[in-house]
Design a protein around this motif. Structure first.
Motif, PDB file in Angstrom:
ATOM      1  N   ARG A  29       0.823  -1.208   0.000  1.00  0.00           N
ATOM      2  CA  ARG A  29       0.000   0.000   0.000  1.00  0.00           C
ATOM      3  C   ARG A  29       0.855   1.255   0.000  1.00  0.00           C
ATOM      4  O   ARG A  29       0.455   2.292  -0.533  1.00  0.00           O
ATOM      5  CB  ARG A  29      -0.917  -0.004   1.223  1.00  0.00           C
ATOM      6  CG  ARG A  29      -1.976  -1.096   1.221  1.00  0.00           C
ATOM      7  CD  ARG A  29      -3.020  -0.814   2.275  1.00  0.00           C
ATOM      8  NE  ARG A  29      -3.930  -1.956   2.444  1.00  0.00           N
ATOM      9  CZ  ARG A  29      -3.866  -2.814   3.440  1.00  0.00           C
ATOM     10  NH1 ARG A  29      -2.928  -2.682   4.367  1.00  0.00           N
ATOM     11  NH2 ARG A  29      -4.727  -3.816   3.523  1.00  0.00           N
ATOM     12  N   ALA A  30       2.017   1.223   0.598  1.00  0.00           N
ATOM     13  CA  ALA A  30       2.881   2.401   0.685  1.00  0.00           C
ATOM     14  C   ALA A  30       3.650   2.659  -0.607  1.00  0.00           C
ATOM     15  O   ALA A  30       4.122   3.778  -0.823  1.00  0.00           O
ATOM     16  CB  ALA A  30       3.870   2.241   1.837  1.00  0.00           C
ATOM     17  N   PRO A  32       2.791   3.086  -3.859  1.00  0.00           N
ATOM     18  CA  PRO A  32       2.379   4.202  -4.724  1.00  0.00           C
ATOM     19  C   PRO A  32       2.755   5.558  -4.155  1.00  0.00           C
ATOM     20  O   PRO A  32       3.142   6.466  -4.893  1.00  0.00           O
ATOM     21  CB  PRO A  32       0.858   4.032  -4.823  1.00  0.00           C
ATOM     22  CG  PRO A  32       0.605   2.599  -4.496  1.00  0.00           C
ATOM     23  CD  PRO A  32       1.647   2.221  -3.509  1.00  0.00           C
ATOM     24  N   TYR A  33       2.653   5.704  -2.824  1.00  0.00           N
ATOM     25  CA  TYR A  33       2.991   6.983  -2.205  1.00  0.00           C
ATOM     26  C   TYR A  33       4.485   7.277  -2.331  1.00  0.00           C
ATOM     27  O   TYR A  33       4.893   8.448  -2.455  1.00  0.00           O
ATOM     28  CB  TYR A  33       2.567   6.992  -0.742  1.00  0.00           C
ATOM     29  CG  TYR A  33       1.086   6.829  -0.556  1.00  0.00           C
ATOM     30  CD1 TYR A  33       0.228   7.928  -0.673  1.00  0.00           C
ATOM     31  CD2 TYR A  33       0.522   5.587  -0.275  1.00  0.00           C
ATOM     32  CE1 TYR A  33      -1.140   7.792  -0.511  1.00  0.00           C
ATOM     33  CE2 TYR A  33      -0.843   5.442  -0.111  1.00  0.00           C
ATOM     34  CZ  TYR A  33      -1.671   6.540  -0.233  1.00  0.00           C
ATOM     35  OH  TYR A  33      -3.025   6.399  -0.085  1.00  0.00           O
ATOM     36  N   VAL A  36       5.003   8.679  -5.765  1.00  0.00           N
ATOM     37  CA  VAL A  36       4.470  10.032  -5.909  1.00  0.00           C
ATOM     38  C   VAL A  36       5.246  11.040  -5.070  1.00  0.00           C
ATOM     39  O   VAL A  36       5.223  12.238  -5.361  1.00  0.00           O
ATOM     40  CB  VAL A  36       2.963  10.037  -5.519  1.00  0.00           C
ATOM     41  CG1 VAL A  36       2.383  11.443  -5.553  1.00  0.00           C
ATOM     42  CG2 VAL A  36       2.178   9.139  -6.456  1.00  0.00           C
ATOM     43  N   LEU A  37       5.963  10.567  -4.058  1.00  0.00           N
ATOM     44  CA  LEU A  37       6.633  11.453  -3.113  1.00  0.00           C
ATOM     45  C   LEU A  37       7.568  12.472  -3.780  1.00  0.00           C
ATOM     46  O   LEU A  37       7.527  13.658  -3.413  1.00  0.00           O
ATOM     47  CB  LEU A  37       7.396  10.615  -2.077  1.00  0.00           C
ATOM     48  CG  LEU A  37       8.100  11.413  -0.977  1.00  0.00           C
ATOM     49  CD1 LEU A  37       7.075  12.218  -0.177  1.00  0.00           C
ATOM     50  CD2 LEU A  37       8.888  10.483  -0.069  1.00  0.00           C
ATOM     51  N   LEU A  40       5.508  15.240  -5.160  1.00  0.00           N
ATOM     52  CA  LEU A  40       4.897  16.036  -4.095  1.00  0.00           C
ATOM     53  C   LEU A  40       5.911  16.966  -3.439  1.00  0.00           C
ATOM     54  O   LEU A  40       5.595  18.116  -3.107  1.00  0.00           O
ATOM     55  CB  LEU A  40       4.287  15.101  -3.034  1.00  0.00           C
ATOM     56  CG  LEU A  40       3.078  14.279  -3.466  1.00  0.00           C
ATOM     57  CD1 LEU A  40       2.623  13.359  -2.334  1.00  0.00           C
ATOM     58  CD2 LEU A  40       1.933  15.191  -3.890  1.00  0.00           C
TER      59      LEU A  40
END
Length: 309
Positions: A29-30, A32-33, A36-37, A40
């Motif tokens: 789950r982590a 994708p973040y 994207v980090l 961001l």
């Protein structure tokens, strides 16, 4: 005795297996973040931080090389600044006159470029889009040379047909006309390509049905083409409004905001306060006032041109 020793190990094994199963799912789950980090972080550093910093600057005033907190004083100053209202009036005039003319020309051009009677359509589309590729400063300099009152090509051509020299860049009225001509030349083809892309999605059956009902070219344009172009017209209207309210390069290169502040736009006035007078707090207040104005006009355009139920 051996059975008592082995029993706890059999009950502990499922718990350990469940915890091991949850950890890979959490890492999944982590993932994708993590991808994207970087985006961001860049967005926060180069977008969010300048926006927040600009708002803080708008609450300060520079006096004697030092900044002191002034609250809403810069925004109050806007209401009593005649140059700000002059810049706003000039920008509104361009928005009210040049943008509708440009979009009308772009609509007619899109219809012409979509015509089956036109040969070499790809060549014409490329030709009308090419001005958009030209750099803003570059084409501003070109127009300043073409429209020069003494040795410009336009006045030379007018002289060949008996016309007198026109003060394109030195008279307030003609300076506004020159700015409108430059903007129309640069952006009409770009908007026409957007409208053309939308026009090509309008089903041909609608035109056939209109012809069967006895509709002429104008009736077909009014009842088929324009409704089909509504989303693209909304897009081009919003983009043109935002671009006009932020207008800087063309008036700065062509006239510097003159003569007599006739072409002073909000963008030029913001630049002057920030980098000529080094009043960054007031320039930031102008920027935020401009942001609010763009948002309000955008909402109005969505209400007027948006899809109706």
């Amino acid at each position: 005795m051996s059975a008592a020793l082995t029993a706890p190990s059999t009950t502990a094994t499922p718990a350990a297996g469940a915890g091991a199963g949850r950890r890979p799912r959490r890492r999944g789950r982590a993932a994708p973040y993590l991808f994207v980090l970087p985006a961001l972080v860049l967005f926060g550093v180069f977008k969010l931080y300048p926006i927040g910093r600009s708002f803080l600057l708008s609450l300060y005033r520079s006096t004697g090389g030092t900044e002191r907190f002034a609250g809403a004083a810069n925004y109050t100053r806007l209401l009593n600044d005649p140059l700000f209202w002059t810049a706003l009036k000039n920008t509104a005039l361009i928005l009210a006159v040049q943008v509708p003319v440009m979009l009308a020309l772009a609509t007619g051009l899109a219809v012409a470029l979509d015509s089956r009677l036109l040969r070499a359509r790809a060549l014409f589309r490329l030709g009308f889009f090419l001005p958009m590729v030209t750099g803003l400063v570059a084409y501003g300099i070109i127009f300043s040379v073409l429209l020069n009152q003494e040795y410009g090509l336009v006045n030379w051509l007018l002289g060949l047909v008996g016309g007198g020299p026109v003060p394109w860049l030195t008279d307030p009225l003609w300076a506004r006309v020159s700015l409108g001509l430059a903007l129309t030349w640069h952006y009409t083809g770009y908007n026409a390509v957007i409208l053309l892309a939308r026009l090509q999605t309008v089903p041909a059956e609608l035109y056939d049905a209109a012809a069967v009902d006895g509709a002429g070219p104008w009736a077909a344009f009014r009842h088929v083409t324009l409704p089909g172009l509504r989303p693209a017209l909304l897009l081009t209207a919003v983009l043109s409004t935002i671009g006009t309210l932020q207008l800087f390069d063309e008036p700065y290169v062509l006239t510097g905001g003159g003569p007599d502040n006739a072409t002073l736009t909000i963008g030029v006035y913001l630049y002057q306060n920030a980098f000529k007078y080094f009043d960054f707090g007031y320039a930031s207040a102008i920027a935020y006032a401009l942001t609010v104005l763009i948002g309000l006009l955008g909402l109005i355009q969505f209400r007027v041109l948006g899809e109706r139920p």
